[in-house]
Motif scaffolding. Structure first.
Motif, PDB file in Angstrom:
ATOM      1  N   CYS A 189      19.010 -29.867  -0.225  1.00 20.53           N
ATOM      2  CA  CYS A 189      18.432 -29.268  -1.430  1.00 20.53           C
ATOM      3  C   CYS A 189      17.913 -30.365  -2.356  1.00 20.53           C
ATOM      4  CB  CYS A 189      19.452 -28.429  -2.192  1.00 20.53           C
ATOM      5  SG  CYS A 189      18.648 -27.525  -3.526  1.00 20.53           S
ATOM      6  N   ALA A 191      17.846 -29.910  -5.651  1.00 19.64           N
ATOM      7  CA  ALA A 191      18.409 -29.649  -6.981  1.00 19.64           C
ATOM      8  C   ALA A 191      19.916 -29.894  -6.891  1.00 19.64           C
ATOM      9  CB  ALA A 191      18.133 -28.215  -7.413  1.00 19.64           C
ATOM     10  N   CYS A 193      22.429 -27.851  -8.771  1.00 21.99           N
ATOM     11  CA  CYS A 193      22.809 -26.824  -9.747  1.00 21.99           C
ATOM     12  C   CYS A 193      24.287 -26.930 -10.103  1.00 21.99           C
ATOM     13  CB  CYS A 193      22.525 -25.432  -9.203  1.00 21.99           C
ATOM     14  SG  CYS A 193      20.779 -25.164  -8.918  1.00 21.99           S
ATOM     15  N   CYS A 196      26.169 -24.367  -8.003  1.00 24.00           N
ATOM     16  CA  CYS A 196      25.825 -24.221  -6.583  1.00 24.00           C
ATOM     17  C   CYS A 196      27.065 -23.845  -5.783  1.00 24.00           C
ATOM     18  CB  CYS A 196      25.237 -25.515  -6.029  1.00 24.00           C
ATOM     19  SG  CYS A 196      24.808 -25.348  -4.291  1.00 24.00           S
ATOM     20  N   GLU A 247      17.923 -25.676  -0.047  1.00 24.48           N
ATOM     21  CA  GLU A 247      16.658 -25.086  -0.489  1.00 24.48           C
ATOM     22  C   GLU A 247      15.692 -24.895   0.675  1.00 24.48           C
ATOM     23  OE1 GLU A 247      13.578 -23.428  -1.792  1.00 24.48           O
ATOM     24  OE2 GLU A 247      15.399 -23.518  -3.032  1.00 24.48           O
ATOM     25  N   ASN A 276      14.120 -22.051  -5.142  1.00 25.43           N
ATOM     26  CA  ASN A 276      14.039 -22.632  -6.482  1.00 25.43           C
ATOM     27  C   ASN A 276      12.574 -22.962  -6.811  1.00 25.43           C
ATOM     28  OD1 ASN A 276      13.349 -25.052  -5.237  1.00 25.43           O
ATOM     29  ND2 ASN A 276      15.360 -26.001  -5.506  1.00 25.43           N
ATOM     30  N   SER A 278      10.387 -25.096  -6.065  1.00 26.40           N
ATOM     31  CA  SER A 278      10.176 -26.467  -6.547  1.00 26.40           C
ATOM     32  C   SER A 278       8.950 -27.164  -5.963  1.00 26.40           C
ATOM     33  CB  SER A 278      11.415 -27.296  -6.184  1.00 26.40           C
ATOM     34  OG  SER A 278      11.686 -27.131  -4.794  1.00 26.40           O
ATOM     35  N   ASN A 299      18.220 -19.799 -14.266  1.00 29.23           N
ATOM     36  CA  ASN A 299      19.310 -19.537 -15.206  1.00 29.23           C
ATOM     37  C   ASN A 299      18.714 -19.246 -16.582  1.00 29.23           C
ATOM     38  OD1 ASN A 299      18.443 -22.275 -15.546  1.00 29.23           O
ATOM     39  ND2 ASN A 299      20.230 -22.594 -16.864  1.00 29.23           N
ATOM     40  N   TYR A 306      17.020 -24.911 -18.238  1.00 32.38           N
ATOM     41  CA  TYR A 306      16.744 -24.966 -16.793  1.00 32.38           C
ATOM     42  C   TYR A 306      17.111 -26.350 -16.253  1.00 32.38           C
ATOM     43  CZ  TYR A 306      14.489 -24.996 -12.287  1.00 32.38           C
ATOM     44  OH  TYR A 306      14.283 -25.107 -10.926  1.00 32.38           O
ATOM     45  N   TYR A 309      20.736 -27.282 -16.092  1.00 32.54           N
ATOM     46  CA  TYR A 309      21.492 -26.522 -15.079  1.00 32.54           C
ATOM     47  C   TYR A 309      21.110 -26.948 -13.659  1.00 32.54           C
ATOM     48  CZ  TYR A 309      23.306 -22.777 -12.214  1.00 32.54           C
ATOM     49  OH  TYR A 309      23.960 -22.078 -11.224  1.00 32.54           O
ATOM     50  N   TYR A 310      19.775 -27.004 -13.374  1.00 33.37           N
ATOM     51  CA  TYR A 310      19.331 -27.306 -12.009  1.00 33.37           C
ATOM     52  C   TYR A 310      19.415 -28.794 -11.682  1.00 33.37           C
ATOM     53  CZ  TYR A 310      17.869 -22.621 -10.873  1.00 33.37           C
ATOM     54  OH  TYR A 310      17.893 -21.281 -10.583  1.00 33.37           O
ATOM     55  N   PRO A 312      17.131 -31.092 -11.417  1.00 28.38           N
ATOM     56  CA  PRO A 312      16.186 -31.236 -10.308  1.00 28.38           C
ATOM     57  C   PRO A 312      16.012 -32.691  -9.855  1.00 28.38           C
ATOM     58  CG  PRO A 312      15.033 -30.574 -12.329  1.00 28.38           C
ATOM     59  CD  PRO A 312      16.482 -30.599 -12.638  1.00 28.38           C
TER      60      PRO A 312
END
Ligand code: SF4
Length: 418
Positions: A189, A191, A193, A196, A247, A276, A278, A299, A306, A309-310, A312
């Motif tokens: 992934c 991200a 999160c 997760c 992801e 997500n 992305s 979220n 965002y 939380y993520y 990225p």
């Protein structure tokens, strides 16, 4: 209010009423906001957390940490799918440095008229994950049979574990040949999160509740499962992007090839991508190959929340918006998987920001799912500040419906064709 004893008994309090959390606020509960605890829900006793009750006579909130000299514990409900919470359980931690609770939604629950009640509403009539709809004997029989018929298909073997060991409703529906089938594909992934369920790597992280797939299935393995479902199930949906993976958009080439194999063999059913969102540049090939719909997880539609939380890696919130735009411009069905958290989701600012994006890009559906996370830990992690005004989750939905009459609300990925 209900509380629990060390022995695990859940008892109603004879003086205090139940409370609910909305962001930082602890509020009393309007009976109109209550529904009976939905079948298939679970009740959790929260370790080292004290329940908060409402004294209706003195209009004040009380913490109950002991009754008759015995320590008490807070209780919350993990409500069953297709129901959306409007209030989080009212509790406070015994001390500050507690480990976060596991990744579930902790909805406010109380007792009256001989039953439990929760602050929630049914947000989707679809019965695909209704508790009583699962004939577990049939699930087991069909799963074991399929594992024998397809010994070479690693993805079916993986879903067999999801069905028999984890009890994943999506995997069970695949083996029951109905509704939506899961197509997990990605071990990685881009991200990190906070919530997760398949990967956590910080020292103060909550425990993961799902093992992540360890291989990338081949387009042939994916399409073999998908075609079993698309050709045999009426109004079938097959979805990339499950809890047991990273992801899927990182496996775009594999997804594109598998979608081409699916559409070469059948025009039936709906091919959906939970993501997500992305990597917008990866979408056009998947759209050309036959991708029907995309569910973008969020979220919050506010970049600050965002990003916190993520967390990225190598993409930004603007990429997510570009994906949204590309899918709608291509005339595909787009839904948001909006993690509902009272105090954040129903913030007036959230309403206006998300309305702006819906106006700009268009949107078909918002899946109002509960945010599965320890509320106090989450608010601390995203540096939550008490908003000017919160509307209440139901009001948030009502106002969006007024602003966008064609916008649907629900909980599941809908079938777009037979
Ligand atoms: S996008 Fe999904 S898989 Fe990736 S970290 Fe977030 S929840 Fe986990």
């Amino acid at each position: 209010m209900v509380y629990a004893t060390k022995e695990g008994n859940i008892i109603e309090h004879n003086r205090l009423r139940m409370t609910q959390r909305c962001g930082e606020d602890i509020l009393s509960v309007n009976p109109e906001d209550l529904i009976p605890l939905p079948e298939g829900s679970e009740l959790f006793i929260l370790p080292d957390r004290y329940p908060l009750g409402y004294d209706i006579n003195h209009n004040k909130i009380e913490t109950i940490n002991k009754i008759k000299g015995k320590e008490t514990f807070a209780v919350a409900a993990f409500i069953s799918p297709a129901h959306t919470q409007t209030g989080i359980a009212g509790f406070i931690p015994k001390q500050d440095d507690l480990k976060p609770l596991p990744l579930f939604a902790y909805t406010a629950v109380g007792w009256i008229n001989d039953r439990f009640w929760v602050t929630a509403f049914r947000s989707d009539k679809d019965k695909r994950q209704d508790f009583k709809g699962f004939d577990l004997k049939k699930v087991k029989k069909n799963t074991v049979e399929a594992l024998k018929i397809y010994p070479e298909n690693r993805l079916i073997q993986h879903l067999g574990k999801c069905s028999l060991q984890y009890g994943c409703p999506a995997a069970k529906n695949f083996f029951l040949k109905r509704y939506e089938a899961p197509l997990p594909t990605s071990p990685q992934c881009n991200a990190r999160c906070l919530g997760c369920i398949s990967n956590q790597d910080d020292i103060d992280s909550p425990p993961i509740s799902q093992e992540r797939i360890k291989f990338v299935p081949s387009p042939e393995e994916i399409s073999e499962i998908a075609l079993l479902h698309l050709t045999n199930v009426n109004k079938a949906v097959v979805s990339f992007g499950q809890g047991c993976e990273g992801e899927p958009i990182l496996q775009a080439d594999t997804l594109e090839k598998s979608i081409r194999l699916m559409r070469k063999n059948t025009p039936k059913g709906t091919i959906n991508l939970n993501s997500n969102a992305s990597l917008p540049e990866k979408l056009n090939n998947m759209i050309d190959s036959g991708l029907d719909s995309m569910r973008i997880s969020l979220n919050s539609s506010r970049e600050e929340f965002y990003t916190k939380y993520y967390r990225p890696k190598g993409y930004a919130f603007s990429d997510v918006l570009r994906s949204w735009d590309i899918m709608k411009t291509a005339g595909r069905f787009v839904s948001l998987n909006l993690f509902v958290f009272p105090g954040i989701t129903d913030d007036e600012e959230e309403l206006n920001v998300i309305s702006g994006f819906i106006e700009k890009f268009g949107l078909d559906l918002i899946q109002i799912r509960n945010h599965n996370i320890d509320p106090l830990w989450y608010m601390k992690k995203i540096a939550y500040k008490k908003p000017e005004k919160t509307l209440g989750v139901k009001n948030f939905v009502r106002i969006l419906k007024e602003r966008f009459p064609a916008l649907r609300f629900g909980y599941f990925n809908p079938p777009l064709r037979d």
